[in-house]
Design a protein around this motif. Sequence first.
Motif, PDB file in Angstrom:
ATOM      1  N   UNK A  16       0.813  -1.216   0.000  1.00  0.00           N
ATOM      2  CA  UNK A  16       0.000   0.000   0.000  1.00  0.00           C
ATOM      3  C   UNK A  16       0.847   1.267   0.000  1.00  0.00           C
ATOM      4  N   UNK A  17       2.090   1.168   0.483  1.00  0.00           N
ATOM      5  CA  UNK A  17       2.914   2.357   0.679  1.00  0.00           C
ATOM      6  C   UNK A  17       4.207   2.283  -0.135  1.00  0.00           C
ATOM      7  N   UNK A  18       4.529   3.384  -0.795  1.00  0.00           N
ATOM      8  CA  UNK A  18       5.819   3.504  -1.462  1.00  0.00           C
ATOM      9  C   UNK A  18       6.847   4.107  -0.515  1.00  0.00           C
ATOM     10  N   UNK A  19       8.080   4.235  -0.981  1.00  0.00           N
ATOM     11  CA  UNK A  19       9.152   4.767  -0.134  1.00  0.00           C
ATOM     12  C   UNK A  19       8.849   6.180   0.335  1.00  0.00           C
ATOM     13  N   UNK A  20       8.322   7.009  -0.571  1.00  0.00           N
ATOM     14  CA  UNK A  20       8.011   8.391  -0.203  1.00  0.00           C
ATOM     15  C   UNK A  20       6.941   8.431   0.889  1.00  0.00           C
ATOM     16  N   UNK A  21       5.914   7.580   0.766  1.00  0.00           N
ATOM     17  CA  UNK A  21       4.854   7.549   1.772  1.00  0.00           C
ATOM     18  C   UNK A  21       5.402   7.170   3.139  1.00  0.00           C
ATOM     19  N   UNK A  22       6.245   6.144   3.171  1.00  0.00           N
ATOM     20  CA  UNK A  22       6.802   5.678   4.438  1.00  0.00           C
ATOM     21  C   UNK A  22       7.694   6.741   5.061  1.00  0.00           C
ATOM     22  N   UNK A  23       8.540   7.365   4.252  1.00  0.00           N
ATOM     23  CA  UNK A  23       9.427   8.399   4.782  1.00  0.00           C
ATOM     24  C   UNK A  23       8.625   9.612   5.273  1.00  0.00           C
ATOM     25  N   UNK A  24       7.542   9.939   4.572  1.00  0.00           N
ATOM     26  CA  UNK A  24       6.688  11.048   5.009  1.00  0.00           C
ATOM     27  C   UNK A  24       6.075  10.756   6.367  1.00  0.00           C
ATOM     28  N   UNK A  25       5.616   9.524   6.561  1.00  0.00           N
ATOM     29  CA  UNK A  25       5.049   9.148   7.858  1.00  0.00           C
ATOM     30  C   UNK A  25       6.126   9.195   8.942  1.00  0.00           C
ATOM     31  N   UNK A  26       7.344   8.778   8.590  1.00  0.00           N
ATOM     32  CA  UNK A  26       8.433   8.799   9.570  1.00  0.00           C
ATOM     33  C   UNK A  26       8.758  10.225   9.998  1.00  0.00           C
ATOM     34  N   UNK A  27       8.914  11.120   9.037  1.00  0.00           N
ATOM     35  CA  UNK A  27       9.235  12.506   9.375  1.00  0.00           C
ATOM     36  C   UNK A  27       8.062  13.205  10.054  1.00  0.00           C
ATOM     37  N   UNK A  28       6.843  12.796   9.721  1.00  0.00           N
ATOM     38  CA  UNK A  28       5.684  13.342  10.427  1.00  0.00           C
ATOM     39  C   UNK A  28       5.680  12.877  11.873  1.00  0.00           C
ATOM     40  N   UNK A  29       6.136  11.639  12.092  1.00  0.00           N
ATOM     41  CA  UNK A  29       6.230  11.129  13.458  1.00  0.00           C
ATOM     42  C   UNK A  29       7.288  11.854  14.260  1.00  0.00           C
ATOM     43  N   UNK A  30       8.457  12.085  13.633  1.00  0.00           N
ATOM     44  CA  UNK A  30       9.491  12.890  14.293  1.00  0.00           C
ATOM     45  C   UNK A  30       9.000  14.326  14.442  1.00  0.00           C
ATOM     46  N   UNK A  31       8.372  14.841  13.398  1.00  0.00           N
ATOM     47  CA  UNK A  31       7.784  16.181  13.347  1.00  0.00           C
ATOM     48  C   UNK A  31       8.703  17.246  13.932  1.00  0.00           C
ATOM     49  N   UNK A  32       9.719  17.677  13.178  1.00  0.00           N
ATOM     50  CA  UNK A  32      10.655  18.676  13.699  1.00  0.00           C
ATOM     51  C   UNK A  32       9.979  19.921  14.254  1.00  0.00           C
ATOM     52  N   UNK A  33       8.948  20.409  13.583  1.00  0.00           N
ATOM     53  CA  UNK A  33       8.271  21.617  14.049  1.00  0.00           C
ATOM     54  C   UNK A  33       7.576  21.377  15.380  1.00  0.00           C
ATOM     55  N   UNK A  34       6.822  20.282  15.464  1.00  0.00           N
ATOM     56  CA  UNK A  34       6.123  19.969  16.710  1.00  0.00           C
ATOM     57  C   UNK A  34       7.110  19.788  17.853  1.00  0.00           C
ATOM     58  N   UNK A  35       8.160  19.028  17.597  1.00  0.00           N
ATOM     59  CA  UNK A  35       9.118  18.731  18.654  1.00  0.00           C
ATOM     60  C   UNK A  35       9.760  19.998  19.199  1.00  0.00           C
ATOM     61  N   UNK A  36      10.186  20.864  18.286  1.00  0.00           N
ATOM     62  CA  UNK A  36      10.844  22.093  18.729  1.00  0.00           C
ATOM     63  C   UNK A  36       9.879  22.979  19.513  1.00  0.00           C
ATOM     64  N   UNK A  37       8.680  23.193  18.987  1.00  0.00           N
ATOM     65  CA  UNK A  37       7.757  24.116  19.642  1.00  0.00           C
ATOM     66  C   UNK A  37       7.101  23.521  20.886  1.00  0.00           C
ATOM     67  N   UNK A  38       7.021  22.213  20.969  1.00  0.00           N
ATOM     68  CA  UNK A  38       6.401  21.583  22.126  1.00  0.00           C
ATOM     69  C   UNK A  38       7.404  21.332  23.247  1.00  0.00           C
ATOM     70  N   UNK A  39       8.657  21.056  22.888  1.00  0.00           N
ATOM     71  CA  UNK A  39       9.629  20.588  23.881  1.00  0.00           C
ATOM     72  C   UNK A  39      10.747  21.575  24.186  1.00  0.00           C
ATOM     73  N   UNK A  40      10.938  22.558  23.328  1.00  0.00           N
ATOM     74  CA  UNK A  40      12.025  23.502  23.554  1.00  0.00           C
ATOM     75  C   UNK A  40      11.852  24.236  24.885  1.00  0.00           C
TER      76      UNK A  40
END
Length: 468
Positions: A16-40
């Motif tokens: 069901x998922x291609x490489x781009x889909x999987x990587x998008x879900x991974x980076x969404x899980x890491x979520x640089x923006x959320x992490x910085x603004x929630x945890x900084x």
Amino acid sequence: MSHQPTERTTTLERGALGRFNVLSLALSGVSPTTSVFLLYGTALGLAGTGVIWSFLLAGVIAVCIAACFAELGSIHHGSGGAYTIVRGVLGPVAGGVTNMLFLVSGLVVPALVLVAAATFLHELVPALPVNLTALAMLAMIIMLSLGRIAAASWVAATLLALEILVVLVFTVFCLTHTSPDIPNPLTHPVIAAGDHVGPVAVSAILLAVGPALFGYNGFDTPLYFDEEARHSHKASAQAVLVAVGLGVGIQLVAVVAATFAIPDLREVAGTDVPLAVIAEHTMGPVGAKIMIVGVIVAMFAAALAVTLVYPRIIFAAARDGMWPGPLNAVFGRLSANQVPVYSILVCGVGNAVLCAFTSLTSLASFGGLLVMGLYVLIAVSALVSRVRDRHDERPLKMLWWPLPPLIALVGVLLAVKNQAPRDLAIVAGVLVVSTVAYAAARRNLKPRIPSKGAAHDCDPTDSGAVTA
């Protein structure tokens, strides 16, 4: 612990998922923006401008653990990810402990992210109540999670593009508005205590490693969608390394830029949303509001990604008969869309309770401890696997073994030593109770599941799943 699900319920939607889909879900899980603004803010309150060193140390640990995840994930396949790895290497009791760490995280993390998003939205539109708004966003996420995984992944990819743009724009503004009013954070980190600003203790920097690790967490997401991917198991493992590189890199640069742009440490440290103050200082009121909209979108994407991940771990554990009695059949059942419907709904109910009744208080240190407990299990698994199963073929081998797992273990143990006693007691309780429970049920559990071996890696359609 018995009543395992039947064969027909054990296969997720293959291809069901291609490489781009999987990587998008991974980076969404890491979520640089959320992490910085929630945890900084949490890390800044603990370590002052030494927050840069906290995120740097956490980044080293994250990269080392990612190397362990990648190697082990290339030979232990399945939607359980870390659970599947630990169970396969250390056995069902350790696997059960991993399962319970994820269960606690799955009932807490999405709600915290959504309440944070609703709080930011309330700042923009005061008429919107925080808890009801969080519940409404959770309902949208549950509906997306119950649909086809491919559709949800494209939503995550679209939102991810926007959030990456937000954090990059914020970083550029910070780099062009560095403040001359505080000592160099890299060479002379300081912390605000009331009206006083003084040097930061090493113990304070180590204490803030927990929230920073929590922010980096999520790079292992490709392993949880391995059964639903079109590419090989080795490619899923490689995606872990790409995700950790991008996630750590983007966040670390943003943290460094934001810290150098702090206009007044006492003012910024005294607010609940320090990055909003920094954003207004560097981007102006209008720019700061636009950026907050992007942060809300990023938090929604992050909540979607983690809501997709945790039910798949519960599902994988059910296939292995790791839940009491008939719960295995319930959690191991798939819907017509081939998603673990009851696992998603159980996590959704738990998060709904927190969304309805929880205010935005920081549980970053607690979440960081859960992550550190998981990382210890993965690092130990990497060491045991190389020693005991040294003759197994490994499609993806980490560089400089055994340094990555050893560095990760030392780093985590140093950070754990400096965590809050209350958080330590709660996580220790989860570990002790789950260990005792699974040890008592040990004779009813299937034995350790050996690695699938490189032969399975060449077939992209092989789910690597363990059927009941």
